[in-house]
Design an enzyme around this catalytic site. Structure first.
Site, short mmCIF file in Angstrom:
data_model
loop_
_atom_site.label_atom_id
_atom_site.label_comp_id
_atom_site.label_asym_id
_atom_site.label_seq_id
_atom_site.Cartn_x
_atom_site.Cartn_y
_atom_site.Cartn_z
N SER A 89 0.60 -1.14 -0.01
CA SER A 89 -0.07 0.05 -0.24
C SER A 89 0.68 1.34 0.10
O SER A 89 0.50 2.27 -0.37
CB SER A 89 -0.90 0.05 1.04
OG SER A 89 -0.49 -0.43 2.23
N HIS A 109 -5.54 -3.08 -3.05
CA HIS A 109 -5.01 -2.02 -4.20
C HIS A 109 -4.95 -2.85 -5.39
O HIS A 109 -4.90 -2.30 -6.42
CB HIS A 109 -3.68 -1.63 -3.45
CG HIS A 109 -3.83 -0.88 -2.40
ND1 HIS A 109 -4.18 0.28 -2.14
CD2 HIS A 109 -3.27 -1.36 -0.98
CE1 HIS A 109 -4.28 0.85 -0.87
NE2 HIS A 109 -3.64 -0.21 -0.16
N LYS A 120 -11.88 0.85 -1.95
CA LYS A 120 -10.81 1.69 -2.75
C LYS A 120 -11.57 1.53 -4.04
O LYS A 120 -12.21 2.29 -4.22
CB LYS A 120 -9.72 0.75 -2.39
CG LYS A 120 -9.07 1.26 -0.96
CD LYS A 120 -7.98 0.42 -0.55
CE LYS A 120 -7.37 0.76 0.80
NZ LYS A 120 -6.82 -0.11 1.70
#
Ligand SMILES: *Cc1c(COP(=O)(O)O)cnc(C)c1O
Length: 386
Positions: free
Chosen positions: A178, A206, A237
């Site tokens: 990250s 991610h 996200k």
């Protein structure tokens, strides 16, 4: 006195340039935002596909709330589990190619619930040194022995596995790190898991929505499948909403539903969120144009940045960190960018190792090429001036 001690500890954060502050944003999540009364161009969010403020998701949330109301009313195992949660879990499992998925309220909870459900005292966890805090916390909660291996180093992991006599072994890694943006060597990790009879848990916070065909994530991109594999995708996200899921073998997921305390002892996520997530999955699956635009922006930034002293870390993902080193200097650069209307977070210890303070640039499909050029030119100028 306790309070005096605490005040001194707070002051110490200031002297070490470690005090964190929040900015209050007055407009929806987007590259162009109004913050503290100023119009800013932001490179901070994990909204990689630009879906957080997408009208289609807001609409699905509204329709969902109109039918389901605001809350779930209870935990999932009591009466807070709704038909739309089943539908979401089935869609998520199919999407990532796993037998079953379990929807958690947050990624933090998915990780801190899953690890202690899989291993405990007498077992061992093998974790990449740069894993996300939620994986570290999950490991600590489990009371299993924790071995942290050098970042992205399968040889170090292999040595640790070879000398372990633990009953059960669990390898845990971020898929995309990250704060660095690099991708773990997933195929090699799975080979080691097979050789040493370990579980392999992959946190794709991610990568989900961004990597792989249709945005199916880092594991799909690597073409891996195994009952040993426990896949965690987060939904706040790239998916632009909130929550997370753990996917894998049906028995493993059933066990998590029985044992993961962060699933059992918390109120079920609002069913309206699941409606928004179903809409998001459709946009992710058909989001090739967004992903292609995003990849072009990543390439553009890397081409335009011409740094000598600071270092653009090697990364092919939308996380593009510029390593500065010193905490105070990183903070000063972030402040200078801020003064130019550019919002880029400075990331300092303990989020990253000592001496590796950095700017964490994150790009999204909602940015345009001129946004990226503007940032690159500002950074080139600032480095020359520092
Ligand atoms: C953001 C993040 C999480 C936590 O997910 P939330 O849904 O925000 O709680 C977990 N792991 C990684 C690697 C993350 O980046």
């Amino acid at each position: 006195m306790l309070l005096d001690r605490l005040k001194a500890d707070l002051a110490e954060l200031d002297t070490r340039a470690l005090r964190r502050t929040r900015r209050s944003v007055a407009t929806p999540c987007a590259p162009h935002v109004r913050v503290d009364g100023r119009d800013m161009l932001a490179f901070c969010s994990n909204d990689y596909l630009g879906l957080a403020a997408d009208p289609a998701l807001a609409h699905a949330l509204q329709v969902g709330a109109a039918y389901w109301g605001a809350g779930s009313g209870a935990s999932h195992l009591v009466s807070g589990h709704y038909a739309v949660h089943d539908e979401l879990e089935a869609r998520l499992a199919t999407f990532v190619g796993c037998e079953r998925a379990l929807y958690f309220s947050t990624g933090y909870m998915a990780n801190t619930g899953t690890i202690p459900a899989l291993v405990g005292r007498g077992d061992a966890i093998f974790a990449d040194r740069l894993n996300h805090a939620s994986l570290v916390d999950g490991a600590l909660l489990s009371r299993a022995e924790l071995h942290r291996y050098a970042h992205g180093d399968p040889a170090a992991l292999e040595r640790a596995l070879a000398t372990s006599s633990a009953k059960r072994k669990l390898i845990v890694t971020d898929a995309v790190f990250s704060m660095d943006g690099d991708v773990a060597p997933l195929a090699t990790l799975l080979e080691l898991a097979e050789r040493f009879d370990a579980w392999l848990m992959i946190d794709d916070a991610h990568g989900f929505g961004v990597l792989g065909a249709g945005g199916r994530g880092a594991v799909a991109e690597a073409g891996l499948a195994s009952w040993r594999l426990i896949y965690v995708g987060t939904l706040g996200k790239a998916a632009g909403v909130s929550g997370a899921f753990v996917a894998g073998n049906a028995d493993v997921v059933e066990w998590l539903m029985q044992k993961a305390r962060t699933y059992i002892f918390t109120t079920g996520a609002p069913p309206a969120l699941a409606e928004a997530l179903l809409a998001s999955l459709g946009l992710i699956e058909h989001g090739d144009e967004r992903r292609e635009h995003l990849a072009a922006l990543v390439a553009l930034l890397r081409r335009e940045l011409a740094l000598a002293r600071w270092q653009l870390l090697p990364s092919r993902t939308p996380i593009q960190p510029v390593l500065i080193g010193d905490n105070a200097e990183a903070l000063a650069v972030a402040r200078a960018l801020w003064d130019e209307g550019l919002w880029v977070p400075a990331i300092r210890p303990p989020t990253v190792p000592q001496g590796t303070a950095r700017l964490r640039i994150s790009l999204t499909a909602a940015h345009c090429a001129d946004d990226v050029r503007c940032l690159a030119h500002a950074l080139n100028r600032l480095e020359a001036r520092q």
